[in-house]
Design an enzyme around this catalytic site. Structure first.
Site, PDB file in Angstrom:
ATOM      1  N   LYS A  69       0.853  -1.190   0.000  1.00 23.30           N
ATOM      2  CA  LYS A  69       0.000   0.000   0.000  1.00 23.30           C
ATOM      3  C   LYS A  69       0.882   1.231   0.000  1.00 23.30           C
ATOM      4  O   LYS A  69       1.867   1.291   0.730  1.00 23.30           O
ATOM      5  CB  LYS A  69      -0.867   0.013   1.282  1.00 23.30           C
ATOM      6  N   LYS A  93       4.690   2.632   8.527  1.00 21.18           N
ATOM      7  CA  LYS A  93       3.496   3.428   8.847  1.00 21.18           C
ATOM      8  C   LYS A  93       2.269   2.521   9.021  1.00 21.18           C
ATOM      9  O   LYS A  93       1.510   2.653   9.981  1.00 21.18           O
ATOM     10  CB  LYS A  93       3.260   4.434   7.710  1.00 21.18           C
ATOM     11  N   LYS A 105       5.580   2.298  -2.749  1.00 20.86           N
ATOM     12  CA  LYS A 105       5.443   3.683  -3.223  1.00 20.86           C
ATOM     13  C   LYS A 105       5.733   3.701  -4.711  1.00 20.86           C
ATOM     14  O   LYS A 105       6.504   2.890  -5.206  1.00 20.86           O
ATOM     15  CB  LYS A 105       6.449   4.582  -2.510  1.00 20.86           C
ATOM     16  N   THR A 189      -5.543  12.882   6.178  1.00 25.37           N
ATOM     17  CA  THR A 189      -4.150  13.001   6.634  1.00 25.37           C
ATOM     18  C   THR A 189      -4.018  14.172   7.599  1.00 25.37           C
ATOM     19  O   THR A 189      -3.458  14.035   8.697  1.00 25.37           O
ATOM     20  CB  THR A 189      -3.189  13.142   5.436  1.00 25.37           C
ATOM     21  N   SER A 352      -7.561   5.364   3.729  1.00 21.39           N
ATOM     22  CA  SER A 352      -7.437   4.564   2.504  1.00 21.39           C
ATOM     23  C   SER A 352      -7.869   3.118   2.772  1.00 21.39           C
ATOM     24  O   SER A 352      -8.544   2.485   1.960  1.00 21.39           O
ATOM     25  CB  SER A 352      -5.985   4.555   2.004  1.00 21.39           C
TER      26      SER A 352
HETATM   27  N1  GLU Z   1       0.578   9.062   0.212  1.00 21.44           N
HETATM   28  C1  GLU Z   1       0.044   8.899   1.529  1.00 21.44           C
HETATM   29  C2  GLU Z   1       1.138   8.531   2.499  1.00 21.44           C
HETATM   30  O1  GLU Z   1       2.288   8.805   2.282  1.00 21.44           O
HETATM   31  C3  GLU Z   1      -1.144   7.968   1.565  1.00 21.44           C
HETATM   32  C4  GLU Z   1      -0.881   6.570   1.136  1.00 21.44           C
HETATM   33  C5  GLU Z   1      -2.131   5.717   1.004  1.00 21.44           C
HETATM   34  O2  GLU Z   1      -3.206   6.174   1.336  1.00 21.44           O
HETATM   35  O3  GLU Z   1      -1.975   4.570   0.563  1.00 21.44           O
HETATM   36  O4  GLU Z   1       0.884   8.022   3.560  1.00 21.44           O
END
Ligand code: GLU
Length: 418
Positions: A69, A93, A105, A189, A352
């Site tokens: 993810k 995370k 990513k 966020t 998400s």
């Molecule tokens: N880009 C966001 C992060 O760095 C969200 C990632 C997501 O929702 O998968 O956490």
């Protein structure tokens, strides 16, 4: 490739956690390197009739705890090492937030501000097609990141429709509500950052109603963070974006600034002129005498060069990797606690996860329901990190990594009979 400070910092924090936990070398063998790295050259027919290629990446760091993810960013500075570091951050995370995902990513090295909507659509869909075999609701679920949004996610859904209408939706999060997005994802966020900041302030014996904050970055994360902090009674005295910053000792009208930005063609604070506010630079913002400093822009903002100039009582990392390893050491030595990115900004990926669950169940939760569930996830994560940091007498970053690495190691022990 030059030194990538972000990758060095993430690796050092992970390695420190492995040592602190006394884990054996098997865990390093498993987690030192990403599971899969994909690099593609994406051809795009530009509006002027030329064909241009863009380098695209997807790094899948770990699937030990679940499907990969993590977001996709469009930025000129994207390269393999940056994406590698950001992918690892996602693993940690998701583990801190205790949601059943690994980490990944993606990114494309491009300047989206210089591209037309049609060019961006072509780029996104071609990237999605080239990544097709490694994306999907049970494999890897992308989301927005720097310079990508619900429109970009919709293009990915469209490029994947042949996998089935519901399945295509569940393969990305951060979609518009009309295309299977979740209520509250847009705010998530920033809402999470504000929630974590308020909780940690209280744990540290500070009353948010008597606190001041400076927020660097006024985009998808910073603007909502500032909004929610303001609503909770924190006096937000400074905000900024790439066009510069604003300072007002009596606090800034955050709703007014958000309204201005939403109507301005550049989407920036540039030109926002309100009496009582004074223009400052981003560097000045980072050195303000405030209770909470919130870097919510890009990585590598607090460095060896400016960490000694930080006058905030606490730093809350809303961006990914805004504090370099050296700066982190300096701030720790100076007794300025840093709430790490993998805790502070986890609200986005938590919602998400809620979006993906709703998609898989054909459900639509109410805004209040999403917010209540988000708050409970963030509270649990804050308490977990705070407890470990007190028990171990270590920084919140060290504690968050210990929690995360330990959760991944436990799952790995079962899967690989370690
Ligand atoms: N880009 C966001 C992060 O760095 C969200 C990632 C997501 O929702 O998968 O956490």
């Amino acid at each position: 490739m030059g030194r990538n400070l972000l990758l060095e910092g993430v690796n050092a924090a992970y390695s420190d956690a492995v040592d602190r936990l006394g884990l054996d070398d098997n865990i390093r063998v498993l987690l030192d390197n990403p599971e899969r790295e994909i690099m593609v050259t994406v051809p795009v027919a530009m509006d002027d009739g030329t064909l241009k290629t863009f380098r695209g990446y997807r790094v899948q760091h770990s699937s030990v705890r679940g499907p990969y993810k993590g977001g996709i960013r469009f930025d000129v500075n994207v390269d393999l090492e940056e994406v590698r570091a950001l992918a690892a951050l996602m693993t940690w995370k998701c583990a801190v937030a205790d949601i059943p995902y690994g980490g990944a990513k993606g990114g494309v090295a491009c300047d989206p501000t210089g591209m037309s909507k049609r060019e961006l659509e072509a780029l996104t869909k071609q990237y999605a097609r080239m990544m097709e075999p490694v994306i999907g609701p049970q494999i890897d679920i992308p989301a927005p990141d720097v310079n990508t949004n619900d429109q970009v996610m919709s293009w990915i859904v469209d490029a994947r429709l042949h996998t089935g209408a519901l399945w295509a939706r569940a393969s990305v999060t951060g979609k518009p509500i009309s295309l299977g997005g979740s209520l509250g994802r847009r705010e998530a966020t920033g809402r999470g950052v504000a929630s974590v900041a308020l909780q940690i302030l209280r744990k540290a014996g500070m009353d948010p109603a008597n606190c001041t904050a400076a927020v660097q970055g006024f985009g998808k994360v910073g603007s909502w963070t500032a909004q929610y902090l303001h609503e909770a009674g924190v006096k937000v005295v400074a905000i900024s974006d790439i066009s510069g910053g604003l300072f007002g000792k009596d606090g800034i009208d955050i709703s007014g600034a958000r309204e201005y930005v939403s109507r301005s063609p550049s989407g920036l604070l540039e030109g926002y002129d309100v009496s009582g506010l004074q223009r400052i630079t981003n560097e000045q913002l980072l050195a303000l005498d405030v209770d909470v400093l919130i870097p919510a822009a890009m990585e590598g903002q607090l460095t060896e060069a400016n960490a000694n100039g930080v006058r905030a009582r606490m730093v809350v990392e809303a961006a990914n990797g805004p504090t370099t390893f050296e700066a982190d050491r300096i701030l720790n030595e100076r007794g300025i606690p840093v709430v790490p990115d993998i805790l502070a900004n986890a609200g986005g990926v938590v919602v998400s996860y809620f979006e993906w669950m709703q998609n898989l169940h054909g459900a639509q939760w109410s805004f209040d329901d999403v917010m209540t569930k988000l708050e409970s996830k963030m509270t649990k994560a804050c308490n977990d990190v705070w407890t470990v940091s007190k028990e171990e007498g270590c920084s919140m970053r060290a504690a968050a990594y210990m929690l995360a690495v330990n959760r991944v190691a436990q799952a790995a022990a079962y899967r690989f009979s370690l």
